[in-house]
Design a protein around this motif. Structure first.
Motif, PDB file in Angstrom:
ATOM      1  N   GLU A  17     -14.071  44.325  -0.193  1.00  0.00           N
ATOM      2  CA  GLU A  17     -13.903  45.705   0.630  1.00  0.00           C
ATOM      3  C   GLU A  17     -13.972  46.877  -0.860  1.00  0.00           C
ATOM      4  OE1 GLU A  17     -11.372  45.830   3.626  1.00  0.00           O
ATOM      5  OE2 GLU A  17     -11.641  44.152   4.620  1.00  0.00           O
ATOM      6  N   ARG A  18     -12.718  46.480  -1.902  1.00  0.00           N
ATOM      7  CA  ARG A  18     -12.606  47.585  -3.081  1.00  0.00           C
ATOM      8  C   ARG A  18     -14.109  47.704  -4.007  1.00  0.00           C
ATOM      9  NH1 ARG A  18      -6.191  46.703  -4.482  1.00  0.00           N
ATOM     10  NH2 ARG A  18      -5.584  46.924  -1.921  1.00  0.00           N
ATOM     11  N   ASN A  19     -14.565  46.131  -4.032  1.00  0.00           N
ATOM     12  CA  ASN A  19     -15.533  46.475  -4.815  1.00  0.00           C
ATOM     13  C   ASN A  19     -17.158  46.604  -5.247  1.00  0.00           C
ATOM     14  OD1 ASN A  19     -13.820  45.807  -7.970  1.00  0.00           O
ATOM     15  ND2 ASN A  19     -12.993  44.715  -5.948  1.00  0.00           N
ATOM     16  N   LEU A  20     -17.028  46.827  -3.343  1.00  0.00           N
ATOM     17  CA  LEU A  20     -18.961  47.151  -2.673  1.00  0.00           C
ATOM     18  C   LEU A  20     -19.137  47.558  -3.785  1.00  0.00           C
ATOM     19  CD1 LEU A  20     -18.419  45.059   0.829  1.00  0.00           C
ATOM     20  CD2 LEU A  20     -19.588  44.069  -1.723  1.00  0.00           C
ATOM     21  N   ALA A  21     -18.825  49.022  -2.762  1.00  0.00           N
ATOM     22  CA  ALA A  21     -20.063  49.770  -3.944  1.00  0.00           C
ATOM     23  C   ALA A  21     -20.203  50.171  -4.844  1.00  0.00           C
ATOM     24  CB  ALA A  21     -18.693  51.731  -3.992  1.00  0.00           C
ATOM     25  N   LYS A  22     -18.657  49.258  -6.373  1.00  0.00           N
ATOM     26  CA  LYS A  22     -19.055  49.697  -7.363  1.00  0.00           C
ATOM     27  C   LYS A  22     -20.574  48.587  -8.358  1.00  0.00           C
ATOM     28  CE  LYS A  22     -16.741  48.579 -11.564  1.00  0.00           C
ATOM     29  NZ  LYS A  22     -15.239  47.827 -12.234  1.00  0.00           N
ATOM     30  N   VAL A  59     -22.878  47.586  -6.123  1.00  0.00           N
ATOM     31  CA  VAL A  59     -24.711  48.443  -5.973  1.00  0.00           C
ATOM     32  C   VAL A  59     -24.487  49.779  -6.514  1.00  0.00           C
ATOM     33  CG1 VAL A  59     -24.310  47.402  -3.367  1.00  0.00           C
ATOM     34  CG2 VAL A  59     -22.985  49.063  -3.453  1.00  0.00           C
ATOM     35  N   ASP A  60     -24.127  49.758  -7.337  1.00  0.00           N
ATOM     36  CA  ASP A  60     -23.786  51.167  -8.409  1.00  0.00           C
ATOM     37  C   ASP A  60     -24.266  52.523  -7.524  1.00  0.00           C
ATOM     38  OD1 ASP A  60     -23.750  49.830 -10.592  1.00  0.00           O
ATOM     39  OD2 ASP A  60     -26.569  49.618 -10.416  1.00  0.00           O
ATOM     40  N   ASP A  61     -23.072  52.483  -6.467  1.00  0.00           N
ATOM     41  CA  ASP A  61     -22.718  53.571  -5.727  1.00  0.00           C
ATOM     42  C   ASP A  61     -23.834  54.045  -5.179  1.00  0.00           C
ATOM     43  OD1 ASP A  61     -20.167  53.586  -5.716  1.00  0.00           O
ATOM     44  OD2 ASP A  61     -20.231  54.413  -7.794  1.00  0.00           O
ATOM     45  N   ASP A  62     -25.416  52.884  -4.993  1.00  0.00           N
ATOM     46  CA  ASP A  62     -26.643  53.707  -4.276  1.00  0.00           C
ATOM     47  C   ASP A  62     -26.053  53.509  -2.726  1.00  0.00           C
ATOM     48  OD1 ASP A  62     -28.451  53.288  -2.396  1.00  0.00           O
ATOM     49  OD2 ASP A  62     -29.749  52.130  -4.000  1.00  0.00           O
ATOM     50  N   PRO A  63     -25.866  54.940  -1.827  1.00  0.00           N
ATOM     51  CA  PRO A  63     -25.473  54.853  -0.717  1.00  0.00           C
ATOM     52  C   PRO A  63     -26.216  53.957   0.485  1.00  0.00           C
ATOM     53  CG  PRO A  63     -27.063  56.942  -1.411  1.00  0.00           C
ATOM     54  CD  PRO A  63     -26.268  55.776  -2.395  1.00  0.00           C
ATOM     55  N   VAL A  64     -27.756  53.990   0.011  1.00  0.00           N
ATOM     56  CA  VAL A  64     -28.781  53.114   1.399  1.00  0.00           C
ATOM     57  C   VAL A  64     -28.173  51.994   1.354  1.00  0.00           C
ATOM     58  CG1 VAL A  64     -30.900  52.219   2.514  1.00  0.00           C
ATOM     59  CG2 VAL A  64     -30.762  54.785   1.245  1.00  0.00           C
ATOM     60  N   LEU A  65     -28.253  51.404  -0.465  1.00  0.00           N
ATOM     61  CA  LEU A  65     -27.620  49.740   0.160  1.00  0.00           C
ATOM     62  C   LEU A  65     -26.307  49.659  -0.249  1.00  0.00           C
ATOM     63  CD1 LEU A  65     -28.842  46.433  -0.794  1.00  0.00           C
ATOM     64  CD2 LEU A  65     -27.915  47.537  -3.550  1.00  0.00           C
ATOM     65  N   LEU A  66     -25.572  50.661  -0.079  1.00  0.00           N
ATOM     66  CA  LEU A  66     -24.166  50.217   0.615  1.00  0.00           C
ATOM     67  C   LEU A  66     -24.226  49.856   2.032  1.00  0.00           C
ATOM     68  CD1 LEU A  66     -21.441  49.785   0.080  1.00  0.00           C
ATOM     69  CD2 LEU A  66     -21.038  52.413  -0.380  1.00  0.00           C
ATOM     70  N   VAL A 111     -25.060  46.955   2.916  1.00  0.00           N
ATOM     71  CA  VAL A 111     -24.483  46.034   2.466  1.00  0.00           C
ATOM     72  C   VAL A 111     -23.052  45.481   3.235  1.00  0.00           C
ATOM     73  CG1 VAL A 111     -22.624  44.752   0.871  1.00  0.00           C
ATOM     74  CG2 VAL A 111     -24.710  45.804  -0.127  1.00  0.00           C
ATOM     75  N   GLN A 112     -22.500  46.833   3.476  1.00  0.00           N
ATOM     76  CA  GLN A 112     -21.175  47.108   4.444  1.00  0.00           C
ATOM     77  C   GLN A 112     -21.574  46.929   6.083  1.00  0.00           C
ATOM     78  OE1 GLN A 112     -18.762  48.773   2.868  1.00  0.00           O
ATOM     79  NE2 GLN A 112     -17.408  47.560   5.124  1.00  0.00           N
ATOM     80  N   ALA A 113     -22.395  46.847   6.090  1.00  0.00           N
ATOM     81  CA  ALA A 113     -22.855  46.544   7.849  1.00  0.00           C
ATOM     82  C   ALA A 113     -22.699  45.114   7.707  1.00  0.00           C
ATOM     83  CB  ALA A 113     -24.135  47.286   8.210  1.00  0.00           C
ATOM     84  N   SER A 114     -23.522  44.538   6.676  1.00  0.00           N
ATOM     85  CA  SER A 114     -23.454  42.881   6.963  1.00  0.00           C
ATOM     86  C   SER A 114     -21.790  42.710   6.359  1.00  0.00           C
ATOM     87  CB  SER A 114     -23.840  42.641   5.659  1.00  0.00           C
ATOM     88  OG  SER A 114     -25.464  42.797   6.426  1.00  0.00           O
TER      89      SER A 114
END
Length: 120
Positions: free
Chosen positions: A63-68, A70-77, A80-83
């Motif tokens: 959870e702590r590393n998901l944003a990193k 996806v290179d902080d891409d908000p749409v992809l994040l 991924v976060q919803a999944s």
């Protein structure tokens, strides 16, 4: 990892860096999971453990590393976060042996091996 045939890479980072080594999108006809998070280890290397007790590849660490990842891409994040929130992301440990072969294992919420990873 030439054996990856059923999973399309979303983001693949360089092993040895901190954070998630790989994040892959599963094709729609192979879902769930929607994504696969991978960690590669060579030989007998072990998953790391942080000072706060968090183990590399356990749910808190991922959870702590998901944003990193996806290179902080908000749409992809968001995708991924919803999944992740819906429990549709698997975690795989890729163990690379000295002879170059590899074995891919499925991890549970606490980063313990629970079996071989399917279709990887």
């Amino acid at each position: 990892m030439s054996r990856i045939t059923a999973i399309k890479p979303v983001v693949v980072t360089i092993p040895g860096q901190t954070g998630i080594d790989g994040l892959y999108r599963t094709p729609p006809h192979k879902r769930p999971p929607d994504f696969v998070v991978t960690e590669a280890k060579f030989g007998r290397a072990r998953l790391g453990k942080l000072a706060d007790g968090t183990k590399q590849m356990d749910n808190r660490w991922v959870e702590r590393n998901l944003a990193k990842a996806v290179d902080d891409d908000p749409v992809l994040l968001d995708e991924v976060q919803a999944s992740w929130d819906a429990g549709r992301i698997d975690k795989y440990l890729v163990r690379v042996k000295p002879d170059g072969s590899s074995r891919v294992r499925l991890l549970d919420d606490n980063a313990r091996v629970i079996g071989d990873a399917p279709d990887f």
